[in-house]
Design a protein around this motif. Structure first.
Motif, PDB file in Angstrom:
ATOM      1  N   ALA A   1       0.837  -1.209   0.000  1.00 45.38           N
ATOM      2  CA  ALA A   1       0.000   0.000   0.000  1.00 45.38           C
ATOM      3  C   ALA A   1       0.869   1.257   0.000  1.00 45.38           C
ATOM      4  N   ASP A   2       1.980   1.232   0.734  1.00 47.08           N
ATOM      5  CA  ASP A   2       2.912   2.363   0.701  1.00 47.08           C
ATOM      6  C   ASP A   2       3.453   2.571  -0.717  1.00 47.08           C
ATOM      7  N   CYS A   3       3.773   1.471  -1.401  1.00 50.68           N
ATOM      8  CA  CYS A   3       4.286   1.573  -2.769  1.00 50.68           C
ATOM      9  C   CYS A   3       3.237   2.151  -3.719  1.00 50.68           C
ATOM     10  N   ILE A   4       1.972   1.800  -3.513  1.00 50.02           N
ATOM     11  CA  ILE A   4       0.896   2.350  -4.345  1.00 50.02           C
ATOM     12  C   ILE A   4       0.809   3.860  -4.176  1.00 50.02           C
ATOM     13  N   ASP A   5       0.852   4.315  -2.923  1.00 48.84           N
ATOM     14  CA  ASP A   5       0.783   5.760  -2.666  1.00 48.84           C
ATOM     15  C   ASP A   5       2.017   6.473  -3.208  1.00 48.84           C
ATOM     16  N   HIS A   6       3.184   5.860  -3.056  1.00 46.72           N
ATOM     17  CA  HIS A   6       4.405   6.468  -3.556  1.00 46.72           C
ATOM     18  C   HIS A   6       4.391   6.594  -5.073  1.00 46.72           C
ATOM     19  N   GLU A   7       3.908   5.566  -5.766  1.00 43.53           N
ATOM     20  CA  GLU A   7       3.824   5.629  -7.218  1.00 43.53           C
ATOM     21  C   GLU A   7       2.831   6.697  -7.668  1.00 43.53           C
ATOM     22  N   THR A   8       1.721   6.869  -6.938  1.00 45.01           N
ATOM     23  CA  THR A   8       0.755   7.915  -7.273  1.00 45.01           C
ATOM     24  C   THR A   8       1.390   9.289  -7.127  1.00 45.01           C
ATOM     25  N   ALA A   9       2.164   9.483  -6.060  1.00 43.15           N
ATOM     26  CA  ALA A   9       2.846  10.759  -5.866  1.00 43.15           C
ATOM     27  C   ALA A   9       3.923  10.986  -6.922  1.00 43.15           C
ATOM     28  N   ARG A  10       4.579   9.918  -7.348  1.00 46.23           N
ATOM     29  CA  ARG A  10       5.664  10.040  -8.314  1.00 46.23           C
ATOM     30  C   ARG A  10       5.171  10.327  -9.723  1.00 46.23           C
ATOM     31  N   SER A  11       4.165   9.583 -10.159  1.00 42.94           N
ATOM     32  CA  SER A  11       3.764   9.644 -11.574  1.00 42.94           C
ATOM     33  C   SER A  11       2.365  10.191 -11.797  1.00 42.94           C
ATOM     34  N   ARG A  12       1.630  10.449 -10.699  1.00 41.19           N
ATOM     35  CA  ARG A  12       0.224  10.869 -10.773  1.00 41.19           C
ATOM     36  C   ARG A  12      -0.662   9.783 -11.362  1.00 41.19           C
ATOM     37  N   ARG A  13      -0.218   8.551 -11.304  1.00 42.20           N
ATOM     38  CA  ARG A  13      -1.039   7.413 -11.740  1.00 42.20           C
ATOM     39  C   ARG A  13      -1.512   6.654 -10.507  1.00 42.20           C
ATOM     40  N   TYR A  14      -2.826   6.569 -10.324  1.00 45.90           N
ATOM     41  CA  TYR A  14      -3.385   5.787  -9.227  1.00 45.90           C
ATOM     42  C   TYR A  14      -3.684   4.401  -9.778  1.00 45.90           C
ATOM     43  N   ALA A  15      -2.812   3.453  -9.468  1.00 43.15           N
ATOM     44  CA  ALA A  15      -2.899   2.121 -10.084  1.00 43.15           C
ATOM     45  C   ALA A  15      -2.816   1.020  -9.034  1.00 43.15           C
ATOM     46  N   PRO A  16      -3.752   0.970  -8.071  1.00 38.31           N
ATOM     47  CA  PRO A  16      -3.674  -0.065  -7.032  1.00 38.31           C
ATOM     48  C   PRO A  16      -3.801  -1.472  -7.596  1.00 38.31           C
ATOM     49  N   GLY A  17      -4.666  -1.639  -8.606  1.00 45.36           N
ATOM     50  CA  GLY A  17      -4.837  -2.962  -9.196  1.00 45.36           C
ATOM     51  C   GLY A  17      -3.588  -3.436  -9.902  1.00 45.36           C
ATOM     52  N   MET A  18      -2.987  -2.550 -10.707  1.00 44.37           N
ATOM     53  CA  MET A  18      -1.816  -2.946 -11.479  1.00 44.37           C
ATOM     54  C   MET A  18      -0.613  -3.213 -10.574  1.00 44.37           C
ATOM     55  N   ILE A  19      -0.397  -2.364  -9.568  1.00 45.47           N
ATOM     56  CA  ILE A  19       0.738  -2.575  -8.672  1.00 45.47           C
ATOM     57  C   ILE A  19       0.514  -3.838  -7.832  1.00 45.47           C
ATOM     58  N   GLY A  20      -0.719  -4.036  -7.369  1.00 48.74           N
ATOM     59  CA  GLY A  20      -1.029  -5.277  -6.671  1.00 48.74           C
ATOM     60  C   GLY A  20      -0.789  -6.489  -7.546  1.00 48.74           C
ATOM     61  N   ALA A  21      -1.128  -6.358  -8.838  1.00 50.52           N
ATOM     62  CA  ALA A  21      -0.929  -7.463  -9.780  1.00 50.52           C
ATOM     63  C   ALA A  21       0.545  -7.718 -10.044  1.00 50.52           C
TER      64      ALA A  21
END
Length: 464
Positions: free
Chosen positions: A358-378
């Motif tokens: 979950a931390d990685c999902i939030d960090h990626e959203t802050a980094r790239s402005r992409r909210y991708a919980p499904g893809m990162i979880g996958a």
């Protein structure tokens, strides 16, 4: 800033989604005995088939994650995939255990099973970001997951070794069918409770709002540009591979049924060490809430290395045949103590990864402005499966090396030094290797407590 928090019961209920998956996973630990003993497949064929299916499953996961990220409906982003995944697993496993003598049906059913497994597994990793973003609350996911899964592991191993195997005379078809009924029913109940837990959070108000559309090709960019995700994926997958090897049914049979001479001890031992393992694990969760999840993972990794090394020395220098609960000796006392302490550290290692995703999902959203919980979880799911697909392959390869080509060792297999050293490599050597990889990866993983506070502030300010 104000974090959005979940009620404690919501966290506990949703964590049962992972338990629902692990119930099936625990049953699949015994699939090698079904394929070998019931269907009559050779060790090399069984090992290769299971590995190939897992690789195929990992390749499908990014597409499933992309589907989750694109989904918008009145039923939410995650709940439909939980229902579909659990239903597919139940149906395919039923077909699998009706396939006596029909190898083709078994292979098809196994392939369908892993698709359902991916549906529900990706939700476990991805949906945590909508449940809570409070860094002090996220470790509670680990606490619940750890308690549920240790209870599951203890219960299943005890039931198999002390109830099902004695009742049905080994790993027979009737035994596996009874096992299936319990697995499907218990997993369905856990899934329903998990849906109740995520119900109030699986809606637009808790999805991070960005203007960047997530596309399937973005999985490559995420892996290439986000080093934290890469490091955690490697640490998570290798750690899971080697810890899962210790729980594999074949390894359990070798340790307790052949080396110690009493297979029933496997379930009894887990019952004895359950409570102290829980105490160690819960103390590590408290440490994570205070110092951060990265520090807790480092601490538990060193603990796992220490007590696994002590178990190895105990088996090499001591007499495993004296392991008994009727005539207590120094070997029994030391093994129980070391195993309980290792179990506690291993549990937190396996569970703390969940909120770190979950931390990685939030960090990626802050980094790239992409909210991708499904893809990162996958992506985490795919990495886990691609690496853990080697589980049966590693064990099978070691056994083939010492002469077991046609069947896996059973409780009736005579003791040999080859069996002893294969068991020690699987039970002690490989987990230590996995934890050493953990330490190397965490040196390059930057999402500690202070860094995540900065990430959450950035997301909060951007959404104002």
């Amino acid at each position: 800033m104000q974090y959005h928090r979940a009620r404690t019961w919501q966290i506990g209920f949703f964590t049962l989604n992972n338990t629902a998956i692990n119930i099936y996973y625990m049953m699949m630990l015994y699939i090698a005995y079904f394929a070998s003993g019931v269907l009559g497949l050779g060790v090399a064929l069984v090992s290769g088939l299971i590995a190939t299916m897992a690789v195929a499953e990992g390749a499908v996961d990014p597409f499933i994650g992309w589907l989750i990220d694109r989904r918008r409906s009145r039923f939410g982003k995650f709940r439909p995939f939980m229902v579909m995944g659990n239903g597919i697993m139940a149906l395919s496993l039923l077909l699998m255990y009706l396939s006596q003598g029909a190898v083709a049906l078994f292979v098809i059913a196994y392939g369908v099973f892993i698709i359902g497994y991916s549906f529900q597994f990706c939700v476990t990793r991805g949906a945590q970001s909508v449940l809570t973003n409070d860094p002090k609350q996220r470790p509670l996911i680990s606490a619940f997951d750890m308690v549920f899964n240790v209870m599951l592991y203890v219960g299943v191993t005890f039931a198999v070794s002390n109830l099902l195997v004695p009742r049905y005379g080994g790993f027979t078809l009737p035994m596996f069918r009874q096992f299936f009924l319990f697995t499907a029913g218990a997993s369905a109940v856990c899934t329903v409770l998990a849906i109740v837990g995520i119900w109030g959070k699986d809606r637009e108000a808790y999805y991070i709002s960005t203007k960047v559309e997530v596309k399937l090709r973005h999985c490559i960019d995420i892996l290439r540009e986000n080093r934290n995700i890469r490091m955690l994926m490697v640490a998570s997958s290798t750690d899971k591979l080697f810890s899962n090897i210790t729980q594999n049914a074949v390894v359990t049979v070798m340790i307790y049924g052949i080396i110690a001479g009493n297979f029933a001890l496997s379930g009894q031992m887990n019952m004895f060490v359950f409570a102290p393992s829980m105490v160690i694990s819960l103390l590590c969760v408290a440490y994570a809430r205070k110092k951060g999840q990265k520090e807790a993972l480092l601490f538990s990794t060193w603990g796992g290395i220490l007590f696994t090394a002590l178990i190895l020395l105990l088996f090499v220098l001591g007499n495993p045949m004296t392991l008994s609960f009727t005539e207590w000796g120094i070997f029994t006392v030391l093994f129980m103590g070391f195993l309980a302490l290792r179990g506690g550290f291993m549990s937190i290692n396996n569970s703390i990864i969940m909120p770190m995703v979950a931390d990685c999902i939030d960090h990626e959203t802050a980094r790239s402005r992409r909210y991708a919980p499904g893809m990162i979880g996958a992506l985490f799911s795919a990495a886990d499966k691609l690496v853990t697909s080697l589980n049966t392959l590693v064990i099978g390869g070691l056994l083939i090396f010492i002469g077991y080509r046609d069947s896996f060792p059973t409780v009736d297999t005579p003791y040999s030094r080859g069996i002893f050293w294969v068991a020690m490599i699987c039970f002690c050597g490989l987990p230590i290797l996995g934890w050493i990889i953990n330490l190397l990866c965490l040196k390059r993983y930057s999402l500690d407590r202070d860094r995540m506070a900065d990430v959450q502030r950035g997301l909060h300010n951007n959404n104002q």
